[in-house]
Write an enzyme that holds these catalytic residues in place. Structure first.
Site, PDB file in Angstrom:
ATOM      1  N   TYR A 276      -6.988  -7.144   0.372  1.00 16.52           N
ATOM      2  CA  TYR A 276      -6.520  -5.782   0.071  1.00 16.52           C
ATOM      3  C   TYR A 276      -7.616  -4.795   0.506  1.00 16.52           C
ATOM      4  CZ  TYR A 276      -5.271  -1.795  -2.899  1.00 16.52           C
ATOM      5  OH  TYR A 276      -4.951  -0.544  -3.371  1.00 16.52           O
TER       6      TYR A 276
ATOM      7  N   ASP B 283      -6.895 -12.270  -7.276  1.00 18.30           N
ATOM      8  CA  ASP B 283      -5.863 -11.241  -7.381  1.00 18.30           C
ATOM      9  C   ASP B 283      -4.502 -11.944  -7.334  1.00 18.30           C
ATOM     10  OD1 ASP B 283      -3.968  -9.225  -6.881  1.00 18.30           O
ATOM     11  OD2 ASP B 283      -5.414  -7.992  -5.786  1.00 18.30           O
TER      12      ASP B 283
ATOM     13  N   LYS C 272       2.100  -2.609 -10.203  1.00 17.92           N
ATOM     14  CA  LYS C 272       3.163  -3.199  -9.366  1.00 17.92           C
ATOM     15  C   LYS C 272       4.232  -3.875 -10.225  1.00 17.92           C
ATOM     16  CE  LYS C 272       0.280  -2.074  -6.050  1.00 17.92           C
ATOM     17  NZ  LYS C 272       0.384  -0.756  -5.444  1.00 17.92           N
TER      18      LYS C 272
END
Ligand SMILES: Cc1ncc(COP(=O)(O)O)c(C=O)c1O
Length: 398
Positions: free
Chosen positions: A117, A189, A214
């Site tokens: 990310y 993650d 999310k």
């Protein structure tokens, strides 16, 4: 805390983090808005104080250290992941930053996957490097080949599976086995899979990060992060978050806990629709490749099938070579797939991606533009019609 024995995650989701008997029989826990907490006596104040030195973070002392709303959310996510305790952060990136800072000091070496990310990479390059932490970006698909990259000063190995934008699956058990042998802490993650489709603690991970922004919240209307810890990692992460002044907003925490109740049904619907859209895209003449680990043709399929219980609604695809005008014609004027950076909400989204600009140890090549797609909860045939119209615009503009 361990996973509740014998109960299906769908059942756990509906019963964790709430106790109507303590709240007038009301089903959901209340939202506590607080900075000040009043103590009835000096004795109680001294007994409930946060003691950073000993790592005691019990009781309710001050808004920043969390309220009963925070604790309810943390208890729920901890039980779902099968961790020991959780720490709530203002966003997913905050959860990444505090989990890394918790275990790193000047002179340490950190292993981060190259397919990471992008803001997490920026944090390493712009902040950790400034404080003397050495970072190596490894190919996320390296498996136990990570052994060759371990150094005597490697203290943290970080995982994100699948990788952002290009969705490479990592061999989590193989990597954690090597990391453990070296005494390194493993941080992962798990936002993509959510606690429904992947269980990092059963593969040796020490800290599980979620951008609750999310899927956990699921409605595209809040920012929140959480780091779920095992027994050894809780105090370092909590201490770091508390000392750095990170905390979540009470309304956001309440809404995340509310969203969590439907996580199981939402994830299964995202999975079902995303698989149908990915398979449909694979057959399109305009598409070069679809990057979704749940497709049997995907290079990560074998490991995904072995370790994951499902796949989420987020994946990537690359187009064959086309003009900028044709690409814009495809993305512009979509009726249902809106252009936007986030994902994990109920709605479908697309965003152009530029993976080759975000890597340093691996290469990314594609003949045409890349797109990240989030398949939402709309009717899948309506979504396919929207894409079909987009491809008609692309062809007309070519
Ligand atoms: C995989 C992943 N992890 C973490 C984050 C960061 O979450 P937040 O936006 O809540 O900081 C994101 C955000 O897009 C993400 O995609």
């Amino acid at each position: 805390m361990t996973r509740r024995n014998g109960l299906h995650p769908d059942t756990i989701l509906e019963h964790v983090g709430r106790d109507p008997a303590k709240n007038f029989g009301i089903v959901n826990p209340p939202v506590y808005h607080a900075s000040t907490v009043i103590f009835p006596s000096l004795k109680t104040l001294l007994e409930t104080r946060v003691d950073r030195a000993s790592g005691a973070f019990e009781g309710i002392t001050y808004g920043r250290e969390g309220t009963p709303t925070t604790r309810a959310f943390e208890e729920a996510i901890t039980q779902l992941e099968g961790g020991y305790r959780a720490v709530t952060l203002p966003c997913g990136l905050g959860a990444i930053a505090s989990s890394l800072m918790a275990f790193l000091k000047a002179g340490d070496h950190l292993l981060m996957p190259d397919q990471l990310y992008a803001p997490a990479r920026q944090f390493c390059d712009d902040v950790l490097a400034k404080f003397g932490v050495e970072v190596t970006y490894y190919d996320g698909t390296v498996g136990d080949g990570i052994r060759a990259l371990m150094k005597p000063n490697t203290t943290v190995v970080y995982l994100e599976s699948p990788g952002s934008l290009t969705f490479e699956i990592q061999d989590v058990p193989a990597i954690t086995r090597v990391a453990k042998k070296h005494g390194a802490t493993v941080v992962m993650d798990n936002t993509w899979a959510s606690p429904i489709f992947f269980h990092p603690f059963s593969h040796g991970v020490d800290v599980v990060i979620h951008a609750a922004t999310k899927y956990i919240s699921g409605h595209s209307d809040l920012m929140l992060g959480v780091a779920v810890c095992n027994r050894a990692s809780f105090v370092p992460v909590k201490k770091t978050a508390s000392t750095a002044g990170y905390c979540g907003g009470p309304d956001d925490i309440y809404m995340a806990l509310r969203g969590l109740r439907t996580l199981g049904v939402r994830m299964r619907r995202h999975y079902e629709s995303a698989l149908a859209v990915a398979a449909w895209l694979q057959k399109r003449p305009e598409v070069h490749r679809v990057h979704y680990p749940a497709l049997p043709e995907d290079p990560g399929y074998r490991i995904w099938k072995r370790d994951f219980l499902g796949a989420s609604g987020l994946f990537g695809f690359t187009l064959k070579s086309c003009s900028d005008r044709a690409f814009a014609a495809f993305l512009d004027h979509m009726d249902l797939f809106k252009l936007g950076y986030s994902w994990g909400g109920y709605e479908s989204l697309m965003v152009p991606t530029y993976p080759s600009t975000l890597r340093s140890s691996t290469r990314w090549e594609a003949p045409g533009p890349s797109i990240r797609i989030h398949v939402g909860l709309e009717n899948v045939n309506d979504l396919l019609d929207d894409l079909e119209c987009g491809f008609a615009r692309l062809r007309a503009a070519a």
